[in-house]
Design a protein around this motif. Sequence first.
Motif, PDB file in Angstrom:
ATOM      1  N   VAL A  99     110.199  88.370  41.269  1.00  0.00           N
ATOM      2  CA  VAL A  99     109.926  87.317  42.247  1.00  0.00           C
ATOM      3  C   VAL A  99     108.428  87.200  42.510  1.00  0.00           C
ATOM      4  CG1 VAL A  99     110.192  86.661  44.678  1.00  0.00           C
ATOM      5  CG2 VAL A  99     112.184  87.409  43.355  1.00  0.00           C
ATOM      6  N   LYS A 100     107.752  88.334  42.635  1.00  0.00           N
ATOM      7  CA  LYS A 100     106.305  88.302  42.866  1.00  0.00           C
ATOM      8  C   LYS A 100     105.581  87.621  41.708  1.00  0.00           C
ATOM      9  CE  LYS A 100     102.336  91.147  44.154  1.00  0.00           C
ATOM     10  NZ  LYS A 100     101.424  90.366  43.294  1.00  0.00           N
ATOM     11  N   THR A 101     106.014  87.913  40.472  1.00  0.00           N
ATOM     12  CA  THR A 101     105.393  87.273  39.305  1.00  0.00           C
ATOM     13  C   THR A 101     105.613  85.767  39.334  1.00  0.00           C
ATOM     14  OG1 THR A 101     105.763  89.263  37.972  1.00  0.00           O
ATOM     15  CG2 THR A 101     105.311  87.229  36.781  1.00  0.00           C
ATOM     16  N   VAL A 102     106.838  85.359  39.706  1.00  0.00           N
ATOM     17  CA  VAL A 102     107.147  83.934  39.801  1.00  0.00           C
ATOM     18  C   VAL A 102     106.284  83.271  40.865  1.00  0.00           C
ATOM     19  CG1 VAL A 102     108.914  82.248  40.441  1.00  0.00           C
ATOM     20  CG2 VAL A 102     109.513  84.162  38.952  1.00  0.00           C
ATOM     21  N   LEU A 103     106.189  83.898  42.022  1.00  0.00           N
ATOM     22  CA  LEU A 103     105.389  83.331  43.113  1.00  0.00           C
ATOM     23  C   LEU A 103     103.910  83.266  42.737  1.00  0.00           C
ATOM     24  CD1 LEU A 103     107.072  85.003  46.226  1.00  0.00           C
ATOM     25  CD2 LEU A 103     107.409  82.688  45.336  1.00  0.00           C
ATOM     26  N   ASP A 104     103.418  84.297  42.081  1.00  0.00           N
ATOM     27  CA  ASP A 104     102.019  84.287  41.630  1.00  0.00           C
ATOM     28  C   ASP A 104     101.756  83.124  40.671  1.00  0.00           C
ATOM     29  OD1 ASP A 104     101.428  86.513  43.125  1.00  0.00           O
ATOM     30  OD2 ASP A 104     101.587  87.931  41.451  1.00  0.00           O
ATOM     31  N   SER A 105     102.762  82.820  39.840  1.00  0.00           N
ATOM     32  CA  SER A 105     102.589  81.764  38.832  1.00  0.00           C
ATOM     33  C   SER A 105     102.452  80.375  39.453  1.00  0.00           C
ATOM     34  CB  SER A 105     103.767  81.776  37.849  1.00  0.00           C
ATOM     35  OG  SER A 105     104.941  81.268  38.460  1.00  0.00           O
ATOM     36  N   ILE A 106     102.937  80.203  40.698  1.00  0.00           N
ATOM     37  CA  ILE A 106     102.819  78.897  41.358  1.00  0.00           C
ATOM     38  C   ILE A 106     101.760  78.926  42.463  1.00  0.00           C
ATOM     39  CG2 ILE A 106     105.193  78.222  40.818  1.00  0.00           C
ATOM     40  CD1 ILE A 106     105.995  78.987  43.660  1.00  0.00           C
ATOM     41  N   VAL A 140     107.346  79.620  55.956  1.00  0.00           N
ATOM     42  CA  VAL A 140     106.987  80.297  54.705  1.00  0.00           C
ATOM     43  C   VAL A 140     107.875  79.796  53.574  1.00  0.00           C
ATOM     44  CG1 VAL A 140     106.872  82.512  53.512  1.00  0.00           C
ATOM     45  CG2 VAL A 140     106.161  82.362  55.902  1.00  0.00           C
ATOM     46  N   LYS A 141     109.185  79.699  53.834  1.00  0.00           N
ATOM     47  CA  LYS A 141     110.114  79.194  52.807  1.00  0.00           C
ATOM     48  C   LYS A 141     109.714  77.791  52.362  1.00  0.00           C
ATOM     49  CE  LYS A 141     113.089  76.514  53.300  1.00  0.00           C
ATOM     50  NZ  LYS A 141     114.430  76.534  53.845  1.00  0.00           N
ATOM     51  N   ASP A 142     109.388  76.925  53.327  1.00  0.00           N
ATOM     52  CA  ASP A 142     109.008  75.547  53.006  1.00  0.00           C
ATOM     53  C   ASP A 142     107.723  75.503  52.169  1.00  0.00           C
ATOM     54  OD1 ASP A 142     111.189  74.580  54.334  1.00  0.00           O
ATOM     55  OD2 ASP A 142     110.117  74.101  56.185  1.00  0.00           O
ATOM     56  N   ALA A 143     106.810  76.405  52.473  1.00  0.00           N
ATOM     57  CA  ALA A 143     105.559  76.447  51.705  1.00  0.00           C
ATOM     58  C   ALA A 143     105.836  76.814  50.250  1.00  0.00           C
ATOM     59  CB  ALA A 143     104.598  77.454  52.332  1.00  0.00           C
ATOM     60  N   VAL A 144     106.753  77.753  50.040  1.00  0.00           N
ATOM     61  CA  VAL A 144     107.129  78.142  48.678  1.00  0.00           C
ATOM     62  C   VAL A 144     107.835  76.987  47.977  1.00  0.00           C
ATOM     63  CG1 VAL A 144     108.606  79.665  47.311  1.00  0.00           C
ATOM     64  CG2 VAL A 144     107.281  80.593  49.222  1.00  0.00           C
ATOM     65  N   MET A 145     108.753  76.328  48.684  1.00  0.00           N
ATOM     66  CA  MET A 145     109.490  75.214  48.082  1.00  0.00           C
ATOM     67  C   MET A 145     108.551  74.069  47.718  1.00  0.00           C
ATOM     68  SD  MET A 145     112.520  76.291  47.845  1.00  0.00           S
ATOM     69  CE  MET A 145     112.978  74.756  47.061  1.00  0.00           C
ATOM     70  N   GLY A 146     107.480  73.924  48.475  1.00  0.00           N
ATOM     71  CA  GLY A 146     106.530  72.857  48.189  1.00  0.00           C
ATOM     72  C   GLY A 146     105.796  73.061  46.874  1.00  0.00           C
ATOM     73  N   LYS A 147     105.781  74.300  46.367  1.00  0.00           N
ATOM     74  CA  LYS A 147     105.099  74.596  45.107  1.00  0.00           C
ATOM     75  C   LYS A 147     106.077  74.873  43.962  1.00  0.00           C
ATOM     76  CE  LYS A 147     101.121  76.684  47.460  1.00  0.00           C
ATOM     77  NZ  LYS A 147     100.302  77.910  47.620  1.00  0.00           N
ATOM     78  N   ALA A 148     107.384  74.813  44.247  1.00  0.00           N
ATOM     79  CA  ALA A 148     108.388  75.185  43.248  1.00  0.00           C
ATOM     80  C   ALA A 148     108.317  74.347  41.980  1.00  0.00           C
ATOM     81  CB  ALA A 148     109.789  75.071  43.859  1.00  0.00           C
ATOM     82  N   ASN A 149     107.915  73.076  42.109  1.00  0.00           N
ATOM     83  CA  ASN A 149     107.851  72.213  40.926  1.00  0.00           C
ATOM     84  C   ASN A 149     106.747  72.627  39.952  1.00  0.00           C
ATOM     85  OD1 ASN A 149     105.848  71.399  42.787  1.00  0.00           O
ATOM     86  ND2 ASN A 149     105.740  69.362  41.864  1.00  0.00           N
ATOM     87  N   LEU A 162     109.460  81.276  32.352  1.00  0.00           N
ATOM     88  CA  LEU A 162     109.463  80.490  33.586  1.00  0.00           C
ATOM     89  C   LEU A 162     110.101  79.117  33.413  1.00  0.00           C
ATOM     90  CD1 LEU A 162     105.938  81.400  35.001  1.00  0.00           C
ATOM     91  CD2 LEU A 162     108.154  82.210  35.791  1.00  0.00           C
ATOM     92  N   LYS A 163     110.190  78.645  32.176  1.00  0.00           N
ATOM     93  CA  LYS A 163     110.846  77.352  31.940  1.00  0.00           C
ATOM     94  C   LYS A 163     112.313  77.377  32.355  1.00  0.00           C
ATOM     95  CE  LYS A 163     108.123  75.244  28.230  1.00  0.00           C
ATOM     96  NZ  LYS A 163     108.126  74.793  26.809  1.00  0.00           N
ATOM     97  N   GLU A 164     112.902  78.570  32.359  1.00  0.00           N
ATOM     98  CA  GLU A 164     114.319  78.706  32.702  1.00  0.00           C
ATOM     99  C   GLU A 164     114.533  79.098  34.158  1.00  0.00           C
ATOM    100  OE1 GLU A 164     116.102  81.418  30.001  1.00  0.00           O
ATOM    101  OE2 GLU A 164     115.476  80.312  28.214  1.00  0.00           O
ATOM    102  N   VAL A 165     113.450  79.198  34.927  1.00  0.00           N
ATOM    103  CA  VAL A 165     113.548  79.616  36.322  1.00  0.00           C
ATOM    104  C   VAL A 165     113.440  78.401  37.254  1.00  0.00           C
ATOM    105  CG1 VAL A 165     112.533  81.039  38.151  1.00  0.00           C
ATOM    106  CG2 VAL A 165     112.567  81.874  35.785  1.00  0.00           C
ATOM    107  N   PHE A 166     114.316  78.369  38.252  1.00  0.00           N
ATOM    108  CA  PHE A 166     114.304  77.294  39.241  1.00  0.00           C
ATOM    109  C   PHE A 166     114.369  77.911  40.635  1.00  0.00           C
ATOM    110  CE2 PHE A 166     116.134  75.603  35.396  1.00  0.00           C
ATOM    111  CZ  PHE A 166     115.599  74.333  35.283  1.00  0.00           C
ATOM    112  N   ILE A 167     113.667  77.303  41.577  1.00  0.00           N
ATOM    113  CA  ILE A 167     113.737  77.735  42.975  1.00  0.00           C
ATOM    114  C   ILE A 167     114.341  76.596  43.785  1.00  0.00           C
ATOM    115  CG2 ILE A 167     112.477  78.650  44.957  1.00  0.00           C
ATOM    116  CD1 ILE A 167     110.211  79.413  43.094  1.00  0.00           C
ATOM    117  N   LYS A 168     115.461  76.882  44.454  1.00  0.00           N
ATOM    118  CA  LYS A 168     116.165  75.862  45.228  1.00  0.00           C
ATOM    119  C   LYS A 168     116.361  76.331  46.665  1.00  0.00           C
ATOM    120  CE  LYS A 168     116.965  73.231  41.589  1.00  0.00           C
ATOM    121  NZ  LYS A 168     116.355  71.892  41.437  1.00  0.00           N
ATOM    122  N   ARG A 169     116.538  75.374  47.551  1.00  0.00           N
ATOM    123  CA  ARG A 169     116.897  75.719  48.927  1.00  0.00           C
ATOM    124  C   ARG A 169     118.306  76.309  48.958  1.00  0.00           C
ATOM    125  NH1 ARG A 169     113.462  71.425  49.494  1.00  0.00           N
ATOM    126  NH2 ARG A 169     111.947  71.592  51.179  1.00  0.00           N
TER     127      ARG A 169
END
Length: 223
Positions: A99-106, A140-149, A162-169
């Motif tokens: 998760v940390k790697t994914v978050l760092d990537s966005i 905090v959740k909304d801030a992450v969702m704002g960068k999910a794309n 990461l092409k296969e990873v999606f972050i959803k509400r």
Amino acid sequence: ILGSINMDESQNDLMKQMLDEMKLLRQSNEKVVMALERIVKIEEKMEELKEENSKMHSMIMNQQRFLEGVDARERQCNAVFFGLPEAANGLGSTDAEKVKTVLDSIGSRDADKIVEMKRLGKEQARKKRPLLVRYESKAVKDAVMGKANLLKKNEGEHKQILKEVFIKRDVHPAWRKEHGRLWTVVRKEKEKPENAEAEITYNVQQGIVTRNGLVIDRFHPHF
């Protein structure tokens, strides 16, 4: 004299027949009146049942909206990560590392604001179960969702994974199922030959599927 007697008997028979018929007619009329009274009572009872059913429906809808509100508040700090392998890979050895790697990537630095994470569903070999991540606040959740794309635009070393990873509400399973159903409706409508030139869209905010501007289906989850 005999003729007069026969005539009197004939008249008496006729009168008796008429009286019998009148009696039968009166009895028939009484039955009709009784049947009409029963019909009126049944109609009155049906109206009462309709009113009770309407009240019950309204009460159920209010309860459902209340429960939906409670459920939404309970999930408002949650995000769900899809497509993260459960086994160690280039993103990390543990779910927290991935998760940390994914978050760092966005470009998110909110990994330290996660208060809980868990896999959803039964554990199975080679399965990428969704990962529920709970943040310390909705902001905090909304801030992450704002960068999910930005996941799909990543050009770093983990690009392919990461092409296969999606972050959803995080939403109620019934909502998720209904969204899936409506996306399926859109796909099937687009596949129909008669819709080759039609514009088929699903407005997620309004919860409606349209064909050339006309509503053909709408969001209606069953809880």
